[in-house]
Scaffold this motif. Structure first.
Motif, PDB file in Angstrom:
ATOM      1  N   ASP A 150     -26.241  29.811 -35.337  1.00 26.38           N
ATOM      2  CA  ASP A 150     -26.690  30.622 -36.057  1.00 26.38           C
ATOM      3  C   ASP A 150     -26.061  30.248 -37.156  1.00 26.38           C
ATOM      4  OD1 ASP A 150     -28.943  32.426 -37.292  1.00 26.38           O
ATOM      5  OD2 ASP A 150     -27.415  33.875 -37.739  1.00 26.38           O
ATOM      6  N   VAL A 151     -24.765  30.019 -37.708  1.00 27.02           N
ATOM      7  CA  VAL A 151     -23.680  29.751 -38.812  1.00 27.02           C
ATOM      8  C   VAL A 151     -24.066  28.444 -39.253  1.00 27.02           C
ATOM      9  CG1 VAL A 151     -21.339  29.824 -39.136  1.00 27.02           C
ATOM     10  CG2 VAL A 151     -21.762  31.274 -38.039  1.00 27.02           C
ATOM     11  N   VAL A 152     -24.800  27.457 -38.584  1.00 27.93           N
ATOM     12  CA  VAL A 152     -24.646  26.014 -39.200  1.00 27.93           C
ATOM     13  C   VAL A 152     -26.212  25.936 -39.292  1.00 27.93           C
ATOM     14  CG1 VAL A 152     -22.113  25.564 -39.054  1.00 27.93           C
ATOM     15  CG2 VAL A 152     -24.442  24.614 -36.969  1.00 27.93           C
ATOM     16  N   ALA A 153     -26.976  26.820 -38.315  1.00 27.23           N
ATOM     17  CA  ALA A 153     -28.255  26.501 -38.970  1.00 27.23           C
ATOM     18  C   ALA A 153     -28.501  26.338 -40.290  1.00 27.23           C
ATOM     19  CB  ALA A 153     -29.567  27.189 -38.527  1.00 27.23           C
ATOM     20  N   TYR A 168     -21.291  28.420 -29.517  1.00 26.15           N
ATOM     21  CA  TYR A 168     -21.475  26.930 -30.264  1.00 26.15           C
ATOM     22  C   TYR A 168     -22.665  26.575 -30.527  1.00 26.15           C
ATOM     23  CZ  TYR A 168     -16.568  27.025 -32.239  1.00 26.15           C
ATOM     24  OH  TYR A 168     -15.551  26.778 -33.315  1.00 26.15           O
ATOM     25  N   VAL A 169     -22.613  25.266 -31.154  1.00 26.26           N
ATOM     26  CA  VAL A 169     -23.433  24.686 -30.944  1.00 26.26           C
ATOM     27  C   VAL A 169     -23.174  23.525 -29.404  1.00 26.26           C
ATOM     28  CG1 VAL A 169     -23.819  24.511 -33.404  1.00 26.26           C
ATOM     29  CG2 VAL A 169     -22.166  22.725 -32.757  1.00 26.26           C
ATOM     30  N   PRO A 170     -24.285  23.051 -29.116  1.00 26.41           N
ATOM     31  CA  PRO A 170     -23.717  22.701 -27.970  1.00 26.41           C
ATOM     32  C   PRO A 170     -23.697  21.233 -28.477  1.00 26.41           C
ATOM     33  CG  PRO A 170     -27.001  22.027 -28.881  1.00 26.41           C
ATOM     34  CD  PRO A 170     -25.262  23.137 -29.771  1.00 26.41           C
ATOM     35  N   GLU A 171     -23.539  20.896 -29.541  1.00 24.92           N
ATOM     36  CA  GLU A 171     -22.601  18.913 -29.727  1.00 24.92           C
ATOM     37  C   GLU A 171     -21.409  19.005 -29.612  1.00 24.92           C
ATOM     38  OE1 GLU A 171     -26.106  19.542 -32.557  1.00 24.92           O
ATOM     39  OE2 GLU A 171     -24.739  20.445 -31.910  1.00 24.92           O
ATOM     40  N   LEU A 172     -20.852  20.108 -29.644  1.00 22.44           N
ATOM     41  CA  LEU A 172     -19.360  20.092 -29.385  1.00 22.44           C
ATOM     42  C   LEU A 172     -19.229  21.286 -28.395  1.00 22.44           C
ATOM     43  CD1 LEU A 172     -18.157  21.220 -33.257  1.00 22.44           C
ATOM     44  CD2 LEU A 172     -18.202  19.675 -32.179  1.00 22.44           C
ATOM     45  N   VAL A 230     -10.549  19.517 -44.356  1.00 18.79           N
ATOM     46  CA  VAL A 230     -11.367  17.998 -43.920  1.00 18.79           C
ATOM     47  C   VAL A 230     -12.382  18.134 -44.592  1.00 18.79           C
ATOM     48  CG1 VAL A 230     -12.455  16.432 -42.670  1.00 18.79           C
ATOM     49  CG2 VAL A 230     -10.278  17.690 -41.768  1.00 18.79           C
ATOM     50  N   GLY A 231     -12.330  17.825 -45.961  1.00 16.95           N
ATOM     51  CA  GLY A 231     -13.245  17.877 -46.391  1.00 16.95           C
ATOM     52  C   GLY A 231     -15.266  17.357 -46.064  1.00 16.95           C
ATOM     53  N   ASP A 232     -15.106  16.415 -45.439  1.00 17.34           N
ATOM     54  CA  ASP A 232     -16.100  15.976 -44.717  1.00 17.34           C
ATOM     55  C   ASP A 232     -16.839  17.064 -43.091  1.00 17.34           C
ATOM     56  OD1 ASP A 232     -15.469  14.667 -43.332  1.00 17.34           O
ATOM     57  OD2 ASP A 232     -16.191  12.480 -43.871  1.00 17.34           O
ATOM     58  N   ALA A 233     -16.385  17.851 -43.494  1.00 20.45           N
ATOM     59  CA  ALA A 233     -15.650  18.690 -41.794  1.00 20.45           C
ATOM     60  C   ALA A 233     -15.515  19.764 -42.091  1.00 20.45           C
ATOM     61  CB  ALA A 233     -14.859  18.184 -41.344  1.00 20.45           C
ATOM     62  N   HIS A 234     -16.982  20.290 -43.021  1.00 18.26           N
ATOM     63  CA  HIS A 234     -17.447  22.165 -43.396  1.00 18.26           C
ATOM     64  C   HIS A 234     -18.413  22.114 -44.103  1.00 18.26           C
ATOM     65  CE1 HIS A 234     -15.854  22.443 -47.574  1.00 18.26           C
ATOM     66  NE2 HIS A 234     -14.703  21.105 -47.567  1.00 18.26           N
ATOM     67  N   THR A 235     -19.541  22.849 -43.695  1.00 19.46           N
ATOM     68  CA  THR A 235     -20.704  22.852 -44.849  1.00 19.46           C
ATOM     69  C   THR A 235     -20.023  25.009 -44.378  1.00 19.46           C
ATOM     70  OG1 THR A 235     -22.777  22.404 -44.255  1.00 19.46           O
ATOM     71  CG2 THR A 235     -21.887  23.614 -42.608  1.00 19.46           C
ATOM     72  N   THR A 236     -21.805  24.595 -45.544  1.00 18.00           N
ATOM     73  CA  THR A 236     -22.116  25.762 -45.863  1.00 18.00           C
ATOM     74  C   THR A 236     -23.864  26.053 -45.810  1.00 18.00           C
ATOM     75  OG1 THR A 236     -21.632  28.403 -47.185  1.00 18.00           O
ATOM     76  CG2 THR A 236     -22.646  26.280 -48.079  1.00 18.00           C
ATOM     77  N   GLN A 237     -24.488  27.495 -45.392  1.00 20.97           N
ATOM     78  CA  GLN A 237     -25.444  27.873 -45.486  1.00 20.97           C
ATOM     79  C   GLN A 237     -25.625  27.724 -47.135  1.00 20.97           C
ATOM     80  OE1 GLN A 237     -25.663  31.167 -43.535  1.00 20.97           O
ATOM     81  NE2 GLN A 237     -26.734  30.031 -41.712  1.00 20.97           N
ATOM     82  N   ASP A 238     -27.399  28.193 -47.294  1.00 21.13           N
ATOM     83  CA  ASP A 238     -27.642  28.081 -48.970  1.00 21.13           C
ATOM     84  C   ASP A 238     -27.986  29.472 -48.914  1.00 21.13           C
ATOM     85  OD1 ASP A 238     -29.365  28.253 -51.086  1.00 21.13           O
ATOM     86  OD2 ASP A 238     -30.607  26.549 -50.307  1.00 21.13           O
ATOM     87  N   LEU A 239     -26.860  30.052 -50.407  1.00 20.26           N
ATOM     88  CA  LEU A 239     -27.380  31.654 -50.618  1.00 20.26           C
ATOM     89  C   LEU A 239     -27.560  31.469 -51.590  1.00 20.26           C
ATOM     90  CD1 LEU A 239     -23.402  32.270 -48.494  1.00 20.26           C
ATOM     91  CD2 LEU A 239     -25.818  33.075 -47.862  1.00 20.26           C
ATOM     92  N   THR A 240     -28.061  30.271 -53.219  1.00 18.40           N
ATOM     93  CA  THR A 240     -28.329  30.214 -54.307  1.00 18.40           C
ATOM     94  C   THR A 240     -29.659  31.835 -54.417  1.00 18.40           C
ATOM     95  OG1 THR A 240     -30.494  29.153 -53.400  1.00 18.40           O
ATOM     96  CG2 THR A 240     -28.641  28.081 -54.129  1.00 18.40           C
ATOM     97  N   GLU A 241     -30.601  32.503 -53.250  1.00 16.27           N
ATOM     98  CA  GLU A 241     -30.950  33.548 -53.499  1.00 16.27           C
ATOM     99  C   GLU A 241     -30.599  34.951 -53.753  1.00 16.27           C
ATOM    100  OE1 GLU A 241     -32.575  35.557 -49.560  1.00 16.27           O
ATOM    101  OE2 GLU A 241     -33.399  33.607 -49.407  1.00 16.27           O
ATOM    102  N   HIS A 242     -28.827  34.770 -53.629  1.00 14.66           N
ATOM    103  CA  HIS A 242     -27.200  35.787 -53.399  1.00 14.66           C
ATOM    104  C   HIS A 242     -27.042  35.584 -54.984  1.00 14.66           C
ATOM    105  CE1 HIS A 242     -29.402  37.184 -50.071  1.00 14.66           C
ATOM    106  NE2 HIS A 242     -28.779  36.239 -50.149  1.00 14.66           N
ATOM    107  N   GLY A 243     -27.124  34.432 -55.839  1.00 15.42           N
ATOM    108  CA  GLY A 243     -26.755  34.158 -57.251  1.00 15.42           C
ATOM    109  C   GLY A 243     -25.324  33.033 -56.559  1.00 15.42           C
ATOM    110  N   ALA A 244     -24.959  32.193 -55.087  1.00 14.40           N
ATOM    111  CA  ALA A 244     -24.420  30.936 -54.905  1.00 14.40           C
ATOM    112  C   ALA A 244     -24.752  30.282 -55.909  1.00 14.40           C
ATOM    113  CB  ALA A 244     -23.589  31.411 -53.530  1.00 14.40           C
ATOM    114  N   PRO A 245     -24.192  28.699 -56.026  1.00 12.43           N
ATOM    115  CA  PRO A 245     -24.577  27.375 -56.250  1.00 12.43           C
ATOM    116  C   PRO A 245     -25.373  26.844 -55.718  1.00 12.43           C
ATOM    117  CG  PRO A 245     -21.781  28.200 -56.884  1.00 12.43           C
ATOM    118  CD  PRO A 245     -22.522  28.884 -55.717  1.00 12.43           C
ATOM    119  N   PRO A 246     -25.470  26.012 -54.997  1.00 10.76           N
ATOM    120  CA  PRO A 246     -26.205  25.358 -54.406  1.00 10.76           C
ATOM    121  C   PRO A 246     -24.956  25.058 -53.367  1.00 10.76           C
ATOM    122  CG  PRO A 246     -27.332  24.218 -56.294  1.00 10.76           C
ATOM    123  CD  PRO A 246     -25.628  25.246 -56.510  1.00 10.76           C
TER     124      PRO A 246
END
Length: 188
Positions: free
Chosen positions: A20-23, A68-72, A134-150
């Motif tokens: 759910d965290v990375v969906a 955890y995601v099945p890939e890991l 690790v700059g290319d090994a973290h991510t986040t969800q889209d929270l723009t509807e709450h005022g966050a940047p993309p």
């Protein structure tokens, strides 16, 4: 260079890469592939891999979204730290797990960039750890509807500001997957 005495080792920290965290996270598959590459490299070099898994009222322990995601795939011998706060150190066994392994430097991956990853980066740094994001090994969800940047901007900003962190006796860095070194004391 960590300020933690007798803690010369490095560990890879994998934070909350749960269904759910990375969906819907940007470049989900690429980020997970990079984390998997780092897990393989850490294992090959005998570097501890420490997994962190979040639960709260919205992410109920034991449910499919919490998994955890099945890939890991975590190995049985690799520590799993359960948490309910954004900072992976707060109210958890993480500090004891790292102390037992003589870890004074963390290489951090996972989700979400602007919540649990960021809180853990700061939590580790103020506790005396050297911390590499690790700059290319973290991510986040889209929270723009709450005022966050993309999300892509959140990720880029996290990489930018973490690269510039400094404090007496501690080092911070942001590197890409291909530039990660688990060697103690080696520049990232």
């Amino acid at each position: 260079m960590t300020t933690l005495p007798d803690r010369p080792h490095t560990a890879l920290l994998v934070i909350d890469v749960q269904n759910d965290v990375v969906a819907g996270a940007p470049d989900r598959d690429g980020v997970i592939a990079n984390i998997d590459t780092l897990v393989g490299k850490a294992r090959a070099e005998g570097v501890p891999v420490v997994w962190v898994q979040h639960s709260d009222d919205e992410l109920e322990r034991g449910t499919e979204p919490w998994q955890y995601v099945p890939e890991l795939v975590r190995r049985e011998a690799e520590p799993l730290v359960h948490k309910s706060y954004r900072d992976s150190f707060e109210g958890t066994t993480l500090e004891a797990v790292l102390a037992e392994r003589g870890v004074g430097r963390l290489v951090v991956t996972g989700a979400q960039s602007d919540m649990c990853v960021r809180s853990t980066l700061h939590g580790a740094f103020v506790r005396g750890y050297d911390v590499t994001l690790v700059g290319d090994a973290h991510t986040t969800q889209d929270l723009t509807e709450h005022g966050a940047p993309p999300p892509e901007q959140v990720i880029a900003h996290t990489n930018l500001y973490w690269h510039g962190q400094n404090a007496p006796g501690r080092r911070a860095a942001t590197v890409t997957t291909d530039r990660v070194s688990f060697a103690t004391g080696e520049a990232d």
